[in-house]
Design a protein around this motif. Structure first.
Motif, short mmCIF file in Angstrom:
data_model
loop_
_atom_site.label_atom_id
_atom_site.label_comp_id
_atom_site.label_asym_id
_atom_site.label_seq_id
_atom_site.Cartn_x
_atom_site.Cartn_y
_atom_site.Cartn_z
N LEU A 110 0.85 -1.18 0.00
CA LEU A 110 0.00 0.00 0.00
C LEU A 110 0.89 1.24 0.00
O LEU A 110 1.79 1.37 0.83
CB LEU A 110 -0.90 0.00 1.24
N SER A 111 0.66 2.14 -0.93
CA SER A 111 1.48 3.34 -1.03
C SER A 111 1.02 4.39 -0.03
O SER A 111 -0.17 4.71 0.07
CB SER A 111 1.37 3.92 -2.44
N SER A 112 1.96 4.95 0.71
CA SER A 112 1.63 6.02 1.66
C SER A 112 1.42 7.35 0.95
O SER A 112 0.92 8.30 1.54
CB SER A 112 2.75 6.15 2.70
N THR A 113 1.79 7.42 -0.33
CA THR A 113 1.62 8.66 -1.09
C THR A 113 0.47 8.57 -2.09
O THR A 113 0.38 9.37 -3.02
CB THR A 113 2.93 9.02 -1.85
N ARG A 114 -0.43 7.59 -1.88
CA ARG A 114 -1.52 7.38 -2.82
C ARG A 114 -2.43 8.62 -2.87
O ARG A 114 -2.62 9.31 -1.88
CB ARG A 114 -2.33 6.14 -2.44
N ARG A 115 -2.94 8.84 -4.07
CA ARG A 115 -3.82 9.98 -4.28
C ARG A 115 -4.54 9.80 -5.62
O ARG A 115 -4.16 8.96 -6.41
CB ARG A 115 -3.04 11.28 -4.28
N THR A 141 -3.21 -0.57 -3.35
CA THR A 141 -3.33 0.89 -3.40
C THR A 141 -4.55 1.29 -4.21
O THR A 141 -5.32 2.16 -3.81
CB THR A 141 -2.05 1.52 -3.99
N SER A 156 -7.67 0.57 -2.20
CA SER A 156 -7.82 1.56 -1.15
C SER A 156 -8.43 2.85 -1.70
O SER A 156 -9.34 3.44 -1.11
CB SER A 156 -6.47 1.84 -0.49
N ASP A 194 -12.00 4.57 -0.82
CA ASP A 194 -12.07 5.97 -0.37
C ASP A 194 -13.08 6.75 -1.20
O ASP A 194 -13.88 7.51 -0.67
CB ASP A 194 -10.70 6.65 -0.47
#
Length: 105
Positions: free
Chosen positions: A58-63, A83, A86, A90
């Motif tokens: 899972l990327s902590s910089t996902r957007r 990712t 997630s 969201d």
């Protein structure tokens, strides 16, 4: 809905290399993907124009970014399955992005 970066309204958004890769590997299915995106958008759904999906954390910089704001990358972009999942969840919970968005890691 998970669509594909490089199909439909995002056909030129993945960059030149990505466009070539999509034509080579997806080929005739690109038109069907574009039609599916159009049907979903007309129904009011959000379409994620997802880049290549890979295994990974899972990327902590996902957007997500609006398709119009996506800078064309030089190399084909990638995103991990977790990712993408997630970001889809969201969006399902908030519904604030609207249609035509690109998930990024």
């Amino acid at each position: 809905m998970a669509g594909a970066l490089g199909s439909g309204v995002s056909s030129r958004s993945g960059g030149l290399i990505y466009t070539g890769v999509m034509r080579m590997f997806v080929g005739s299915e690109l038109r069907e993907k574009a039609e599916a995106d159009e049907i979903a958008l007309k129904a009011g759904a959000t379409v994620f124009h997802a880049p290549d999906v890979t295994d990974g954390p899972l990327s902590s910089t996902r957007r997500v970014v609006p398709l119009a704001d996506l800078r064309r990358p030089l190399l084909p972009p990638r995103i991990s399955r977790i990712t993408l999942a997630s970001l889809l969840l969201d969006e399902a919970e908030s519904g604030k992005q609207g249609n035509g968005i690109v998930p990024l890691a």
